[in-house]
Every structure is written in C-alpha cells, then in structure tokens.
Design a protein around this motif. Structure first.
Motif, PDB file in Angstrom:
ATOM      1  N   SER A  68       0.816  -1.228   0.000  1.00 33.51           N
ATOM      2  CA  SER A  68       0.000   0.000   0.000  1.00 33.51           C
ATOM      3  C   SER A  68       0.845   1.272   0.000  1.00 33.51           C
ATOM      4  CB  SER A  68      -0.975   0.018   1.190  1.00 33.51           C
ATOM      5  OG  SER A  68      -1.880  -1.066   1.101  1.00 33.51           O
ATOM      6  N   LEU A  69       2.083   1.164  -0.479  1.00 26.64           N
ATOM      7  CA  LEU A  69       2.924   2.343  -0.636  1.00 26.64           C
ATOM      8  C   LEU A  69       2.783   2.873  -2.063  1.00 26.64           C
ATOM      9  CD1 LEU A  69       6.177   1.073   1.140  1.00 26.64           C
ATOM     10  CD2 LEU A  69       4.517   2.708   2.040  1.00 26.64           C
ATOM     11  N   LYS A  70       2.874   4.177  -2.211  1.00 26.39           N
ATOM     12  CA  LYS A  70       2.828   4.797  -3.529  1.00 26.39           C
ATOM     13  C   LYS A  70       4.267   5.012  -4.014  1.00 26.39           C
ATOM     14  CE  LYS A  70      -0.260   7.919  -4.473  1.00 26.39           C
ATOM     15  NZ  LYS A  70      -1.026   9.197  -4.453  1.00 26.39           N
ATOM     16  N   VAL A  71       4.550   4.593  -5.247  1.00 30.25           N
ATOM     17  CA  VAL A  71       5.920   4.579  -5.771  1.00 30.25           C
ATOM     18  C   VAL A  71       6.017   5.412  -7.047  1.00 30.25           C
ATOM     19  CG1 VAL A  71       7.791   3.124  -6.647  1.00 30.25           C
ATOM     20  CG2 VAL A  71       6.296   2.276  -4.808  1.00 30.25           C
ATOM     21  N   ALA A  72       6.966   6.335  -7.066  1.00 26.43           N
ATOM     22  CA  ALA A  72       7.267   7.103  -8.280  1.00 26.43           C
ATOM     23  C   ALA A  72       8.619   6.655  -8.812  1.00 26.43           C
ATOM     24  CB  ALA A  72       7.286   8.592  -7.973  1.00 26.43           C
ATOM     25  N   VAL A  73       8.715   6.491 -10.119  1.00 30.88           N
ATOM     26  CA  VAL A  73       9.964   6.075 -10.761  1.00 30.88           C
ATOM     27  C   VAL A  73      10.376   7.161 -11.748  1.00 30.88           C
ATOM     28  CG1 VAL A  73      11.122   4.294 -12.108  1.00 30.88           C
ATOM     29  CG2 VAL A  73       9.252   3.655 -10.563  1.00 30.88           C
ATOM     30  N   LEU A  74      11.558   7.726 -11.520  1.00 28.88           N
ATOM     31  CA  LEU A  74      12.073   8.797 -12.375  1.00 28.88           C
ATOM     32  C   LEU A  74      13.379   8.332 -13.000  1.00 28.88           C
ATOM     33  CD1 LEU A  74      11.568  11.758  -9.863  1.00 28.88           C
ATOM     34  CD2 LEU A  74       9.882  10.748 -11.420  1.00 28.88           C
ATOM     35  N   ALA A  75      13.724   8.892 -14.141  1.00 28.59           N
ATOM     36  CA  ALA A  75      14.959   8.502 -14.821  1.00 28.59           C
ATOM     37  C   ALA A  75      15.851   9.711 -15.039  1.00 28.59           C
ATOM     38  CB  ALA A  75      14.641   7.865 -16.166  1.00 28.59           C
ATOM     39  N   VAL A  76      17.143   9.497 -14.935  1.00 27.87           N
ATOM     40  CA  VAL A  76      18.123  10.516 -15.305  1.00 27.87           C
ATOM     41  C   VAL A  76      18.937   9.935 -16.445  1.00 27.87           C
ATOM     42  CG1 VAL A  76      20.186  11.775 -14.598  1.00 27.87           C
ATOM     43  CG2 VAL A  76      18.254  11.591 -13.042  1.00 27.87           C
ATOM     44  N   ASP A  77      18.661  10.399 -17.662  1.00 26.42           N
ATOM     45  CA  ASP A  77      19.353   9.886 -18.838  1.00 26.42           C
ATOM     46  C   ASP A  77      19.636  11.023 -19.812  1.00 26.42           C
ATOM     47  OD1 ASP A  77      20.426   8.533 -20.913  1.00 26.42           O
ATOM     48  OD2 ASP A  77      18.634   7.401 -21.441  1.00 26.42           O
ATOM     49  N   PRO A  78      20.748  11.741 -19.633  1.00 26.13           N
ATOM     50  CA  PRO A  78      21.052  12.853 -20.525  1.00 26.13           C
ATOM     51  C   PRO A  78      21.400  12.415 -21.938  1.00 26.13           C
ATOM     52  CG  PRO A  78      22.909  12.414 -19.086  1.00 26.13           C
ATOM     53  CD  PRO A  78      21.779  11.539 -18.608  1.00 26.13           C
ATOM     54  N   THR A  79      21.587  11.125 -22.169  1.00 21.91           N
ATOM     55  CA  THR A  79      21.957  10.637 -23.496  1.00 21.91           C
ATOM     56  C   THR A  79      20.757  10.148 -24.289  1.00 21.91           C
ATOM     57  OG1 THR A  79      22.293   8.357 -22.758  1.00 21.91           O
ATOM     58  CG2 THR A  79      24.170   9.854 -22.567  1.00 21.91           C
ATOM     59  N   SER A  80      19.561  10.290 -23.725  1.00 20.08           N
ATOM     60  CA  SER A  80      18.396   9.632 -24.313  1.00 20.08           C
ATOM     61  C   SER A  80      18.079  10.081 -25.726  1.00 20.08           C
ATOM     62  CB  SER A  80      17.176   9.841 -23.420  1.00 20.08           C
ATOM     63  OG  SER A  80      16.967  11.218 -23.186  1.00 20.08           O
ATOM     64  N   SER A  81      18.379  11.341 -26.059  1.00 20.33           N
ATOM     65  CA  SER A  81      18.059  11.819 -27.399  1.00 20.33           C
ATOM     66  C   SER A  81      18.943  11.165 -28.454  1.00 20.33           C
ATOM     67  CB  SER A  81      18.212  13.341 -27.478  1.00 20.33           C
ATOM     68  OG  SER A  81      19.539  13.717 -27.165  1.00 20.33           O
ATOM     69  N   ARG A  82      20.072  10.591 -28.033  1.00 18.77           N
ATOM     70  CA  ARG A  82      20.974   9.943 -28.983  1.00 18.77           C
ATOM     71  C   ARG A  82      20.847   8.418 -28.937  1.00 18.77           C
ATOM     72  NH1 ARG A  82      24.125  13.798 -26.553  1.00 18.77           N
ATOM     73  NH2 ARG A  82      25.236  12.281 -25.276  1.00 18.77           N
ATOM     74  N   SER A  83      20.662   7.865 -27.751  1.00 22.25           N
ATOM     75  CA  SER A  83      20.712   6.413 -27.619  1.00 22.25           C
ATOM     76  C   SER A  83      19.334   5.760 -27.654  1.00 22.25           C
ATOM     77  CB  SER A  83      21.396   6.038 -26.298  1.00 22.25           C
ATOM     78  OG  SER A  83      20.596   6.435 -25.203  1.00 22.25           O
ATOM     79  N   GLY A  84      18.297   6.581 -27.666  1.00 20.31           N
ATOM     80  CA  GLY A  84      16.961   6.011 -27.669  1.00 20.31           C
ATOM     81  C   GLY A  84      16.372   5.923 -26.286  1.00 20.31           C
ATOM     82  N   GLY A  85      17.092   6.424 -25.300  1.00 19.05           N
ATOM     83  CA  GLY A  85      16.520   6.511 -23.967  1.00 19.05           C
ATOM     84  C   GLY A  85      16.936   5.393 -23.053  1.00 19.05           C
ATOM     85  N   SER A  86      16.760   5.627 -21.762  1.00 19.38           N
ATOM     86  CA  SER A  86      17.025   4.583 -20.790  1.00 19.38           C
ATOM     87  C   SER A  86      15.876   3.596 -20.839  1.00 19.38           C
ATOM     88  CB  SER A  86      17.127   5.185 -19.389  1.00 19.38           C
ATOM     89  OG  SER A  86      15.841   5.449 -18.885  1.00 19.38           O
ATOM     90  N   ILE A  87      16.024   2.506 -20.125  1.00 21.61           N
ATOM     91  CA  ILE A  87      14.982   1.493 -20.109  1.00 21.61           C
ATOM     92  C   ILE A  87      13.663   2.059 -19.605  1.00 21.61           C
ATOM     93  CG2 ILE A  87      16.374  -0.572 -19.971  1.00 21.61           C
ATOM     94  CD1 ILE A  87      16.384  -0.312 -16.994  1.00 21.61           C
ATOM     95  N   LEU A  88      13.754   3.115 -18.795  1.00 25.16           N
ATOM     96  CA  LEU A  88      12.525   3.691 -18.269  1.00 25.16           C
ATOM     97  C   LEU A  88      11.796   4.490 -19.327  1.00 25.16           C
ATOM     98  CD1 LEU A  88      13.651   4.823 -14.719  1.00 25.16           C
ATOM     99  CD2 LEU A  88      12.496   2.757 -15.411  1.00 25.16           C
ATOM    100  N   GLY A  89      12.472   4.794 -20.432  1.00 25.90           N
ATOM    101  CA  GLY A  89      11.828   5.571 -21.472  1.00 25.90           C
ATOM    102  C   GLY A  89      10.692   4.804 -22.127  1.00 25.90           C
ATOM    103  N   ASP A  90      10.686   3.532 -22.002  1.00 26.87           N
ATOM    104  CA  ASP A  90       9.659   2.700 -22.609  1.00 26.87           C
ATOM    105  C   ASP A  90       8.889   1.996 -21.503  1.00 26.87           C
ATOM    106  OD1 ASP A  90       9.697  -0.031 -25.068  1.00 26.87           O
ATOM    107  OD2 ASP A  90       8.075   1.037 -24.067  1.00 26.87           O
ATOM    108  N   LYS A  91       7.696   2.509 -21.215  1.00 28.22           N
ATOM    109  CA  LYS A  91       6.930   1.962 -20.103  1.00 28.22           C
ATOM    110  C   LYS A  91       6.497   0.518 -20.347  1.00 28.22           C
ATOM    111  CE  LYS A  91       5.097   6.387 -18.453  1.00 28.22           C
ATOM    112  NZ  LYS A  91       3.886   7.149 -18.112  1.00 28.22           N
TER     113      LYS A  91
END
Length: 333
Positions: A83-106
């Motif tokens: 019953s905990l609420k969880v937020a998941v954030l990503a830090v990926d400064p390379t995403s515009s070149r590499s296609g994003g971190s794994i979190l970029g695709d839900k």
C-alpha cells in the motif's frame, strides 16, 4: 477550441489531490525551457515544497545488462503491494541519442506502469545533464507533494549522472552482476564510494560460487574505502529481481538506513546540504546559458573554437576572449 492552461492554483490543487494527469502536466511545465513557464513552475513548486520531503529517495545505478528495469518493476510492485505509492524517475542525458534509458519505454515495466499506486516518468530528452537533473529534482517535489512514499531515481550508470543522482537521494543502490572478477577490473572507484548498498543481482541460489565470490570481492572493495556516512557501513546483498529473491531483505536495509540517519540527524543535514548544492548547480546552469546566448559571445564562439582546434590559439586565450565578449574583465591576450 484550445484548452486553457491551468493556473498556479489548478496545478497545486491537482498535485496535492494526487491527480496523475495534473502531475504529468505540472512536470511538463517544469521541463519547459520557456521563460514564462519557468516562472510559473517556480511558483507552483514554492507552493508544493511544504508538502514534500517525506518520501524515501532511492537512487539506483548499475552497468547495462545488470537488470535494472526488471528489478525496479519487481521492487516497485512489492512496495505497492504494501500500500505504498511509488514514483519512478529517470536521469538519462543521453536519451536523445541512444533512444533513452529502459525507463523511457513503459512497456518494459508494463505491470508497474499499470499499477494505480505507481507513477513512471522518463527524463526529458534534452541531452543536457544539468537540465535533466533540475527537472528530476523538481519532479521529485511534485511526486512527494502528491503523496508518493518512495521515489526511485534511476541513472543509466555512465559518467557524471551517477554523482548527480547520488546528490539528490537519501540512499544510493548499485546493482552488480555475479561475475565479479571481470566486473571489478572495470568498475569505477567513484561509484563504490557513492554506494550505500551493493546488490549482486541475478542470483537464484545462495550457494552459487560465482555469486558468493562476487559478494566477498565487493565487500573487500568497500572495506578499503572511506564510507560516506559515519553512521552507516555500506553492505552487500545477493538477490534476484526477476525471481523476487531477497528484495524484502534489501527493503529492510533501506529502512534501517533511514532510521539510523534520521535518529542521528544526518538525514536532515544531508538534505540541507543537497539543497545548497542544488542552488549552486542551478546558478551555474543559468550563467552558462546566459553566456552561450549572449550575442557577442555566440558570434565569437565558432572562431575561437576553430582557432583552438587548429592550435593557433591556446584554450586559455580563447576562453579569455570569450569572457571579454561577455563583458567580464579578461586578460589582455
């Protein structure tokens, strides 16, 4: 007919009510580089700030292939089941070149993304670490004000992003693979110094000799480093994100860490220090932006870069001439 932009009151009320659609719109406002949006975003954040700060802030890093996405989904679902609420954030400064971190695709974390107690937000694809870090820090305020109990901040595990994430969370978790022999050869000392806990992932059997050797090697490596905290000694655990093995043990250690640092006053001091670091980082970002967009500087940059590349000008002289164009007193060179 265009939809009217929400007011500051609308954003604040929506976030405090836990409205995920309004959270998304507030975060989009924060990510905007338009000046009028920046001003409004800061007004919203100032109103939300008194309601933030209660969540567990956990940074997660690890080499590619270590199983971060699988771990985050399983771990997040364990927490929402409590019953905990969880937020998941990503830090990926390379995403515009590499296609994003794994979190970029839900779709890679479909089960967690569909959970009404979870909120997943990829980083903005700006390719600029400072901008991504600012947006992530401020998104954290939105999530906490909306009542999220745990904020997981994932980094791609390369370069300066690890340090940036470690400086915005309470607990920094590093995922490692069982083949420690190869892993320790290439691992950066810096990430071990940041770690509050190392988790050897993809271990389904406690008797696995490679995993046990990896655990021992990481413990030895941690032993020769000076811990970041005087109240907490970094530890190593073996687990499997895929099979949900020992993730309850890991969560208990994270809670132990919070209890110990809270009781000693270190958590409060750490967060105060992070706020000050954040202020200076924002100042540097704004100054650099002002410098690069100054008309005289912008006109001179290509010439100075070319001269430095050609070796007809030293980097110091090039920098001095650019500073002079900006209006700062520079060396006469």
């Amino acid at each position: 007919m265009p939809i009217a932009m929400p007011t500051v009151d609308d954003y604040v009320a929506g976030v405090l009510a836990g409205d995920r659609a309004m959270m998304g719109r507030a975060i989009t406002l924060i990510e905007s580089r338009a000046e009028r949006h920046r001003v409004m975003a800061q007004q919203v954040l100032t109103r939300l700030l008194p309601h933030a700060g209660k969540a567990h802030r956990i940074g997660i890093s690890g080499v590619p292939g270590v199983g971060k996405s699988t771990f985050i989904e399983t771990f997040g679902c364990n927490l929402t089941a409590e019953s905990l609420k969880v937020a998941v954030l990503a830090v990926d400064p390379t995403s515009s070149r590499s296609g994003g971190s794994i979190l970029g695709d839900k779709t890679r974390m479909a089960r967690l993304a569909a959970d009404e107690r979870a909120f997943i937000r990829p980083s903005p694809t700006s390719g600029h670490l400072g901008g991504v870090a600012r947006a992530t820090r401020e998104t954290m305020i939105v999530c906490e004000a909306a009542g999220y109990d745990v904020v997981l901040v994932e980094t791609v595990g390369t370069g300066q992003s690890e340090t940036m994430v470690a400086d915005m969370v309470d607990f920094f978790l590093v995922l490692m693979l069982p083949n420690a022999g190869d892993e320790l050869q290439g691992i950066k000392k810096g990430i071990l110094e940041l770690a509050d806990l190392i988790a050897v992932n993809k271990v389904d059997d406690e008797k696995d000799l490679k995993a046990r050797a990896a655990k021992r090697d990481y413990e030895n490596a941690l032993h020769i480093l000076t811990p970041a905290s005087s109240n907490w000694t970094p530890q190593v655990v073996m687990m499997s994100g895929l099979n949900n093995r020992n993730l309850d043990t890991l969560w208990e250690k994270i809670r132990d860490h919070r209890r110990i640092l809270t009781a000693s006053g270190e958590l409060t001091a750490k967060r105060h220090g992070q706020q000050k670091t954040w202020m200076w980082a924002m100042l540097q970002e704004r100054l650099l932006h002002a410098f690069e967009t100054h008309p005289q500087v912008a006109a001179l940059i290509p010439q100075m870069e070319q001269a430095v590349q050609d070796g007809t000008l030293t980097p110091t002289v090039g920098a001095e001439r650019l500073l002079g164009a900006f209006g700062l007193e520079a060396l006469t060179v």
